[in-house]
Motif scaffolding. Structure first.
Motif, PDB file in Angstrom:
ATOM      1  N   LYS A 165       0.554  -1.092  -0.085  1.00 47.42           N
ATOM      2  CA  LYS A 165       0.660   0.405  -0.185  1.00 47.42           C
ATOM      3  C   LYS A 165       0.680   1.377   0.001  1.00 47.42           C
ATOM      4  O   LYS A 165       0.435   2.452  -0.506  1.00 47.42           O
ATOM      5  CB  LYS A 165      -1.099   0.119   1.567  1.00 47.42           C
ATOM      6  N   LYS A 166       1.646   1.142   1.120  1.00 49.16           N
ATOM      7  CA  LYS A 166       3.069   2.380   0.696  1.00 49.16           C
ATOM      8  C   LYS A 166       3.624   2.198  -0.794  1.00 49.16           C
ATOM      9  O   LYS A 166       3.703   3.424  -0.879  1.00 49.16           O
ATOM     10  CB  LYS A 166       3.701   2.030   2.086  1.00 49.16           C
ATOM     11  N   ALA A 167       3.912   1.309  -1.053  1.00 47.78           N
ATOM     12  CA  ALA A 167       4.316   1.525  -2.178  1.00 47.78           C
ATOM     13  C   ALA A 167       3.574   2.083  -3.785  1.00 47.78           C
ATOM     14  O   ALA A 167       4.414   3.125  -4.215  1.00 47.78           O
ATOM     15  CB  ALA A 167       5.138  -0.135  -2.450  1.00 47.78           C
ATOM     16  N   GLN A 168       2.207   1.807  -3.044  1.00 47.94           N
ATOM     17  CA  GLN A 168       1.059   2.577  -4.403  1.00 47.94           C
ATOM     18  C   GLN A 168       1.528   4.142  -3.971  1.00 47.94           C
ATOM     19  O   GLN A 168       1.114   4.373  -4.756  1.00 47.94           O
ATOM     20  CB  GLN A 168      -0.390   1.632  -3.979  1.00 47.94           C
ATOM     21  N   GLN A 176      13.309   3.575 -12.394  1.00 45.07           N
ATOM     22  CA  GLN A 176      13.853   3.078 -11.795  1.00 45.07           C
ATOM     23  C   GLN A 176      14.675   3.775  -9.896  1.00 45.07           C
ATOM     24  O   GLN A 176      15.386   3.174  -9.512  1.00 45.07           O
ATOM     25  CB  GLN A 176      15.397   3.416 -12.684  1.00 45.07           C
ATOM     26  N   SER A 177      13.944   4.767  -9.800  1.00 44.60           N
ATOM     27  CA  SER A 177      14.333   5.301  -8.821  1.00 44.60           C
ATOM     28  C   SER A 177      13.205   5.190  -7.956  1.00 44.60           C
ATOM     29  O   SER A 177      13.487   4.813  -6.582  1.00 44.60           O
ATOM     30  CB  SER A 177      13.566   6.556  -8.817  1.00 44.60           C
ATOM     31  N   VAL A 203       4.021   5.228  -5.608  1.00 40.35           N
ATOM     32  CA  VAL A 203       3.978   5.783  -7.326  1.00 40.35           C
ATOM     33  C   VAL A 203       3.018   6.530  -7.529  1.00 40.35           C
ATOM     34  O   VAL A 203       3.506   7.453  -8.623  1.00 40.35           O
ATOM     35  CB  VAL A 203       3.966   3.998  -7.695  1.00 40.35           C
ATOM     36  N   GLN A 204       1.924   6.344  -6.857  1.00 39.75           N
ATOM     37  CA  GLN A 204       0.567   7.356  -7.661  1.00 39.75           C
ATOM     38  C   GLN A 204       1.187   9.236  -7.497  1.00 39.75           C
ATOM     39  O   GLN A 204       1.109   9.593  -8.095  1.00 39.75           O
ATOM     40  CB  GLN A 204      -0.573   7.265  -7.043  1.00 39.75           C
TER      41      GLN A 204
END
Length: 150
Positions: free
Chosen positions: A55-58, A141-142, A61-62
């Motif tokens: 969830k944090k990664a999503q 990549q980041s 990304v958003q």
């Protein structure tokens, strides 16, 4: 019904074996002092941690994708025809901003002028798309994605 997360197998009397099964919810109870038990969180706790990480990664990304979209929307990309008689400017999201036509291009007639404008538009569009691909690749990549996967 319990789902096996870990079991301990011990030999009992008369050559019999018995199994201790720890369920999906919560792992081993505190009053059981055995060293071969899973953590208190059990599988559910690990799944919850994984869910929260995803969830944090999503969210990251958003947020980053929105930032990239705003940067691209504010950017301008110029495209030219051969001889630079016509210049077309597009935004980062491929919206036309302006077209500049030289006097020399006007003198070539409507059919040739149409071809020059189309050529300049295609050039600007290609530059805009290339910039978007590069920016999205940098974003991927980041975030730790391997090159070429984005």
């Amino acid at each position: 019904m319990k789902i096996l997360s870990r079991c301990g197998c011990r030999k009992g009397g008369h050559g019999q074996r018995y199994f201790r099964v720890y369920g999906l919810f919560g792992g081993k109870k505190d009053n059981d002092k055995s060293d071969d038990a899973p953590s208190k969180a059990g599988i559910l706790g690990n799944m919850q941690n994984l869910y929260e990480t995803v969830k944090k990664a999503q969210m990251v990304v958003q947020v980053e994708a929105v930032k990239v979209q705003k940067e691209l929307a504010a950017a301008e990309f110029d495209g030219y025809c051969e001889g630079e008689l016509v210049k077309v400017t597009l935004s980062g999201n491929q919206q036309p901003i302006r077209t500049e036509i030289t006097e020399a291009a006007m003198e070539l007639g409507p059919e040739k002028l149409s071809l020059l404008i189309t050529e300049a538009y295609k050039d600007a569009h290609q530059r805009s798309v290339q910039a978007m691909k590069e920016r999205m690749s940098d974003l991927a990549q980041s975030l730790g994605m391997p090159p070429g996967l984005s």
